[in-house]
Design a protein around this motif. Structure first.
Motif, short mmCIF file in Angstrom:
data_model
loop_
_atom_site.label_atom_id
_atom_site.label_comp_id
_atom_site.label_asym_id
_atom_site.label_seq_id
_atom_site.Cartn_x
_atom_site.Cartn_y
_atom_site.Cartn_z
N LEU A 1 0.47 -7.46 4.43
CA LEU A 1 0.30 -6.08 3.98
C LEU A 1 1.52 -5.26 4.37
O LEU A 1 1.87 -5.16 5.55
CB LEU A 1 -0.96 -5.46 4.60
CG LEU A 1 -1.22 -3.99 4.24
CD1 LEU A 1 -1.44 -3.83 2.74
CD2 LEU A 1 -2.42 -3.44 5.03
N LEU B 1 -7.56 -2.02 4.16
CA LEU B 1 -6.58 -3.05 3.83
C LEU B 1 -6.03 -3.71 5.10
O LEU B 1 -5.82 -4.93 5.13
CB LEU B 1 -5.43 -2.44 3.02
CG LEU B 1 -5.76 -2.02 1.59
CD1 LEU B 1 -4.56 -1.32 0.96
CD2 LEU B 1 -6.20 -3.20 0.75
N ASP C 1 0.86 -1.19 0.00
CA ASP C 1 0.00 0.00 0.00
C ASP C 1 0.89 1.23 0.00
O ASP C 1 1.54 1.54 1.00
CB ASP C 1 -0.91 -0.03 1.24
CG ASP C 1 -1.73 1.24 1.38
OD1 ASP C 1 -1.92 1.94 0.37
OD2 ASP C 1 -2.19 1.53 2.51
#
Length: 326
Positions: free
Chosen positions: A102, A89, A73
């Motif tokens: 992530l 997310l 991200d």
């Protein structure tokens, strides 16, 4: 173990393959037990979301992408859409429970990474799978669309590279100050079937072992012991009636024959030539297209299961496979 109706003595060490498979099963069981008791085999939920900078990118993203898809991200503090997308997310990373990792990259502090990925605007979301970067989407997309994209990413990671994610220790974090004891381990419902499969292997009844492992996986597709045992039993079944010299002659004389290369890779593996087996199939994937390429790729993933996802040779071969596929 001395298989019946075979003339491979001194060529294919089936006993060694079986012993290695059993050792690998025990190792996987030990890691699972360690994870259930809060050991190093699993990560806490907080470790599913990490901040990444340029200095740690290779370690935290590229290397980790050999075991689990890593979603990146790209965000900034001043970006309003980032403030909507980021928490979503993070929530999904915890909900997916180790199926992806992530990694959050602050573009203001990591301009070089932004340039390397060709980021034109943020938020921008990429994935890295087996060392290869894939663009996912840009902007604050709807949750349903993001879920669909993540599901496709996870499917690609598992089917093409055998990435099944990382174990998460749900008991590893609790209320602050709370004392966490080891989680209770329920008795497995498949002990009888797994024992029957082992007995079938010992009796050289590879078809029976395959069926027993498949019976377990039909109800529990993630069962580690059954997945490892099935890969081993299918490999032993394939090689037991081969003529090793003929197989190797065919592979040498017909480099474009995908079936011949696949058979030779099986023999390479049971003979202990792991890198040769992997290299042969990666090269076969590189040279072919369509169904032939897919056949070689799927056999390579099956051989990864025999050796184990954490073996450095498997990790290296996955990276090589990614290079020829993308």
């Amino acid at each position: 173990m001395q298989p019946r109706n075979m003339s491979m003595s001194g060529v294919v060490d089936l006993a060694a393959v079986k012993a290695a498979g059993e050792a690998k099963v025990k190792a996987e069981q030990a890691r699972a037990e360690s994870a259930r008791q809060g050991g190093g085999g699993a990560v806490p939920p907080s470790a599913l979301v990490i901040d990444v900078d340029e200095a740690g990118f290779e370690r935290d993203v590229l290397q980790r992408s050999a075991e689990v898809p890593v979603v990146i991200d790209f965000w900034a503090e001043w970006c309003e859409p980032c403030k909507q997308l980021g928490p979503l997310l993070e929530r999904l990373a915890r909900e997916y429970n180790g199926r992806f990792l992530l990694a959050k990259v602050d573009v203001d502090a990591n301009q070089m990474l932004m340039q390397q990925f060709g980021i034109q605007g943020i938020p921008a979301v990429f994935a890295v799978v087996a060392g290869q970067a894939l663009p996912l989407f840009q902007g604050a997309a709807p949750e349903a669309q993001i879920r669909q994209t993540l599901d496709q990413l996870i499917e690609v990671g598992e089917e093409r590279f055998g990435l099944t994610g990382i174990a998460v220790d749900a008991a590893g974090e609790g209320p602050e100050g709370a004392e966490q004891g080891p989680a209770e381990v329920p008795a497995g419902p498949y002990d009888a079937l797994l024992e029957a499969a082992v007995q079938a292997l010992d009796a050289n009844d590879f078809a029976g072992a395959v069926q027993a492992y498949k019976n377990v996986l039909s109800d529990d597709p993630a069962n580690t012991e059954a997945k490892l045992g099935l890969a081993q039993a299918e490999l032993l079944s394939r090689v037991r009636d081969m003529d090793p010299q003929q197989v190797r002659n065919d592979a040498a004389e017909k480099p474009g024959d995908v079936a011949a290369q696949i058979a030779a890779a099986d023999l390479d593996l049971v003979g202990g030539h792991v890198e040769d087996a992997f290299g042969r199939l990666v090269e076969t994937v590189r040279r072919n297209f369509g169904d032939d390429r897919d056949a070689a790729r799927l056999r390579l993933l099956e051989l990864f299961e025999v050796i184990g996802p954490e073996d450095p040779r498997v990790i290296a071969a996955r990276t090589a496979l990614a290079r020829v596929l993308f």
